[in-house]
Design an enzyme around this catalytic site. Structure first.
Site, PDB file in Angstrom:
ATOM      1  N   SER A  50       0.876  -1.237  -0.087  1.00  0.00           N
ATOM      2  CA  SER A  50      -0.124   0.093   0.131  1.00  0.00           C
ATOM      3  C   SER A  50       0.678   1.246   0.141  1.00  0.00           C
ATOM      4  O   SER A  50       0.245   2.184  -0.366  1.00  0.00           O
ATOM      5  CB  SER A  50      -1.048   0.039   1.153  1.00  0.00           C
ATOM      6  OG  SER A  50      -1.687  -1.115   1.301  1.00  0.00           O
ATOM      7  N   GLY A 230      -4.298  -2.264  -1.138  1.00  0.00           N
ATOM      8  CA  GLY A 230      -3.368  -1.696  -2.220  1.00  0.00           C
ATOM      9  C   GLY A 230      -3.323  -0.281  -2.298  1.00  0.00           C
ATOM     10  O   GLY A 230      -3.711   0.562  -1.615  1.00  0.00           O
ATOM     11  N   GLY A 232      -2.518   3.662  -4.527  1.00  0.00           N
ATOM     12  CA  GLY A 232      -2.957   4.311  -5.536  1.00  0.00           C
ATOM     13  C   GLY A 232      -4.446   4.988  -5.013  1.00  0.00           C
ATOM     14  O   GLY A 232      -4.933   4.732  -4.190  1.00  0.00           O
ATOM     15  N   CYS A 258      -9.195  -1.959   3.355  1.00  0.00           N
ATOM     16  CA  CYS A 258      -8.552  -0.883   2.944  1.00  0.00           C
ATOM     17  C   CYS A 258      -8.845  -0.426   1.507  1.00  0.00           C
ATOM     18  O   CYS A 258     -10.057   0.083   1.270  1.00  0.00           O
ATOM     19  CB  CYS A 258      -6.988  -1.025   3.054  1.00  0.00           C
ATOM     20  SG  CYS A 258      -5.993   0.485   3.020  1.00  0.00           S
ATOM     21  N   GLN A 262     -12.933   0.552  -0.224  1.00  0.00           N
ATOM     22  CA  GLN A 262     -12.931   1.747  -1.014  1.00  0.00           C
ATOM     23  C   GLN A 262     -13.781   1.014  -2.378  1.00  0.00           C
ATOM     24  O   GLN A 262     -14.667   1.962  -2.934  1.00  0.00           O
ATOM     25  CB  GLN A 262     -11.890   2.591  -1.341  1.00  0.00           C
ATOM     26  CG  GLN A 262     -11.383   3.111  -0.012  1.00  0.00           C
ATOM     27  CD  GLN A 262      -9.753   3.446  -0.194  1.00  0.00           C
ATOM     28  OE1 GLN A 262      -9.158   3.075  -1.121  1.00  0.00           O
ATOM     29  NE2 GLN A 262      -9.293   4.044   0.799  1.00  0.00           N
ATOM     30  N   ASN A 300      -3.335   2.489   7.185  1.00  0.00           N
ATOM     31  CA  ASN A 300      -2.556   3.009   5.991  1.00  0.00           C
ATOM     32  C   ASN A 300      -3.255   3.449   4.822  1.00  0.00           C
ATOM     33  O   ASN A 300      -3.465   2.544   4.072  1.00  0.00           O
ATOM     34  CB  ASN A 300      -1.407   2.032   5.613  1.00  0.00           C
ATOM     35  CG  ASN A 300      -0.443   2.605   4.651  1.00  0.00           C
ATOM     36  OD1 ASN A 300      -0.431   3.711   4.301  1.00  0.00           O
ATOM     37  ND2 ASN A 300       0.222   1.456   3.968  1.00  0.00           N
ATOM     38  N   GLY A 302      -4.859   6.906   2.255  1.00  0.00           N
ATOM     39  CA  GLY A 302      -4.628   8.259   2.009  1.00  0.00           C
ATOM     40  C   GLY A 302      -5.901   8.682   1.234  1.00  0.00           C
ATOM     41  O   GLY A 302      -6.249   9.834   1.021  1.00  0.00           O
ATOM     42  N   PHE A 303      -6.801   7.655   1.195  1.00  0.00           N
ATOM     43  CA  PHE A 303      -8.214   8.027   0.642  1.00  0.00           C
ATOM     44  C   PHE A 303      -9.376   7.235   1.524  1.00  0.00           C
ATOM     45  O   PHE A 303      -8.910   6.725   2.435  1.00  0.00           O
ATOM     46  CB  PHE A 303      -8.294   7.414  -0.934  1.00  0.00           C
ATOM     47  CG  PHE A 303      -7.359   7.817  -1.806  1.00  0.00           C
ATOM     48  CD1 PHE A 303      -8.086   8.948  -2.686  1.00  0.00           C
ATOM     49  CD2 PHE A 303      -6.031   7.527  -2.081  1.00  0.00           C
ATOM     50  CE1 PHE A 303      -6.916   9.568  -3.682  1.00  0.00           C
ATOM     51  CE2 PHE A 303      -4.990   8.290  -3.005  1.00  0.00           C
ATOM     52  CZ  PHE A 303      -5.772   9.247  -3.690  1.00  0.00           C
ATOM     53  N   HIS A 344      -6.702  -2.147   9.076  1.00  0.00           N
ATOM     54  CA  HIS A 344      -6.000  -3.530   8.937  1.00  0.00           C
ATOM     55  C   HIS A 344      -6.239  -4.678  10.010  1.00  0.00           C
ATOM     56  O   HIS A 344      -5.447  -4.326  11.006  1.00  0.00           O
ATOM     57  CB  HIS A 344      -4.329  -3.234   8.504  1.00  0.00           C
ATOM     58  CG  HIS A 344      -4.241  -2.773   7.267  1.00  0.00           C
ATOM     59  ND1 HIS A 344      -3.964  -3.457   6.026  1.00  0.00           N
ATOM     60  CD2 HIS A 344      -4.191  -1.433   6.657  1.00  0.00           C
ATOM     61  CE1 HIS A 344      -3.692  -2.825   4.958  1.00  0.00           C
ATOM     62  NE2 HIS A 344      -3.896  -1.614   5.384  1.00  0.00           N
ATOM     63  N   GLU A 346      -5.471  -7.391  10.177  1.00  0.00           N
ATOM     64  CA  GLU A 346      -4.438  -8.289  10.239  1.00  0.00           C
ATOM     65  C   GLU A 346      -3.170  -7.856  10.876  1.00  0.00           C
ATOM     66  O   GLU A 346      -2.103  -8.229  11.291  1.00  0.00           O
ATOM     67  CB  GLU A 346      -3.891  -8.916   8.960  1.00  0.00           C
ATOM     68  CG  GLU A 346      -3.294  -8.002   8.065  1.00  0.00           C
ATOM     69  CD  GLU A 346      -3.651  -6.953   7.520  1.00  0.00           C
ATOM     70  OE1 GLU A 346      -2.895  -5.846   7.068  1.00  0.00           O
ATOM     71  OE2 GLU A 346      -4.925  -6.849   7.724  1.00  0.00           O
TER      72      GLU A 346
END
Length: 368
Positions: A50, A230, A232, A258, A262, A300, A302-303, A344, A346
């Site tokens: 990520s 992941g 982007g 994550c 989205q 983790n 950013g979107f 997350h 995990e």
């Protein structure tokens, strides 16, 4: 001359400059700057897919002091960050007797450029106030005009599709073929500990490339689907939204983490947005609205999903919220057996408060 005796510079997109010492490989690198507040687990962070395309600022004071462990503490097959910024860097000695080597050697072998002896508190305050932006680290030049020209060519993370770049090239299998449950994993940058959580719960996995046709995934006839994390911008991944929509139509249980969270939101017409500075750390408080319990989580991203659209959607229930800023941390569909979380469960690194979500998903799979 070791890299630690060589000068280095950190240049932000807005022209702010920090000077320090080189670490890792001597060179120049660019990416989106972000910060992680975790106090441990640096190797897991650096190998988390990520983070692909990003330069990470470690806010804890000492980095490299316990060395690295190959394989067991790697979340993918290579370092995924583009560079690293820290305060104090231990380039030679490390405390852990079982370590396989130093972080300096690890970075050097993987071609990672970094900078130390930086006041990371000042850097973080700047990013927190100004927002996410691109940056450059160089230990081979102090020509600011030339470095600025290089930085100007660095693409913005918003609108950038990266998952297909780092996804597995070929499908592969994990676990016991005779396991109780068969799961299809769509690899948009999946962490290894997610896979371990499934195989450790008697699951046989087939991990598919990000752009595998939905028909190919469905033809394997799994009992359920997992949509991975992941890098982007999820808003640039129409192909993935189409895939997830097709998997939902099968009526089989689906779980996303994550980026997978989205993408599930996007299938329902819920938009995403780029956060001011993102959530990256090991102690983000999240409230489970279904149970009333709070969880300390590893994050983790950013979107995020747009809260108004999620909260007003007739077929979506918001299940988790972030207690710091009330961003959407989890949803479930009311008309299909599908749910997702932004954080997350995990961990790796981080707490295990949310590990129950794997059991919740597999209970849903086995009941269906």
């Amino acid at each position: 001359m070791t890299s630690q005796s060589q000068a280095a510079v950190l240049l932000l997109q807005d022209g702010t400059v920090f000077k320090g010492k080189a670490l890792g490989k001597i060179g120049t690198t660019t990416g989106e700057i972000c910060f992680n507040t975790g106090m441990t687990g640096y190797q897991e962070l650096y190998t988390d897919p990520s983070y692909f395309g990003q330069i990470i600022v470690n806010t804890t004071a000492h980095i490299g002091n316990y060395g690295v462990k190959l394989d067991t503490e790697e979340e993918s097959d290579s370092i995924k960050i583009k560079g690293m910024v820290c305060n104090a860097f231990e380039d030679e000695y490390y405390s852990r007797a079982t370590a396989d080597g130093s972080l300096q050697d690890y970075f050097d072998r993987n071609g990672i450029v970094g900078i130390s002896d930086i006041d990371t508190r000042q850097v973080v305050r700047h990013i927190r106030d100004k927002g996410a932006m691109n940056c450059l680290i160089s230990s081979e030049s102090e020509d600011m005009a030339a470095l600025q020209a290089i930085l100007n060519d660095c693409p913005d993370m918003e609108g950038l599709e990266l998952s297909s770049v780092i996804s597995t090239a070929e499908p592969y299998f994990l676990g016991d073929p005779g396991a109780k449950t068969r799961l299809a994993v769509i690899d948009y940058g999946c962490k290894r500990n997610i896979l371990r959580n499934f195989t450790g719960r008697d699951c046989y996995l087939k991990v598919f490339n990000a752009k595998s046709p939905a028909a190919e995934i469905i033809a394997w006839n799994p009992d359920g689907y997992f949509i991975s994390n992941g890098p982007g911008d999820p808003g640039s991944m129409d192909y993935a939204v189409d895939t997830v929509n097709a998997l939902l139509e099968t009526g089989k249980p689906l779980f996303g983490i994550c980026l997978g969270h989205q993408l599930l939101g996007l299938t329902q017409g819920i938009g995403t947005y780029k956060m001011h500075s993102g959530h990256r750390g090991l102690n983000h408080p999240v409230k489970n609205l279904l149970t009333g319990r709070c969880e300390v989580t590893s994050q983790n991203h950013g979107f995020a999903l747009k809260p108004d659209e999620a909260n007003s959607h007739p077929e979506v229930e918001v299940t988790h919220i972030n207690l710091n800023d009330h961003t959407i941390e989890g949803i479930r569909l009311k008309n299909k057996p599908a749910f997702s979380v932004q954080y997350h469960p995990e961990a790796a690194p981080g707490p295990n408060d949310a590990n129950y979500l794997f059991d919740q998903f597999l209970e849903m799979v086995r009941e269906s």
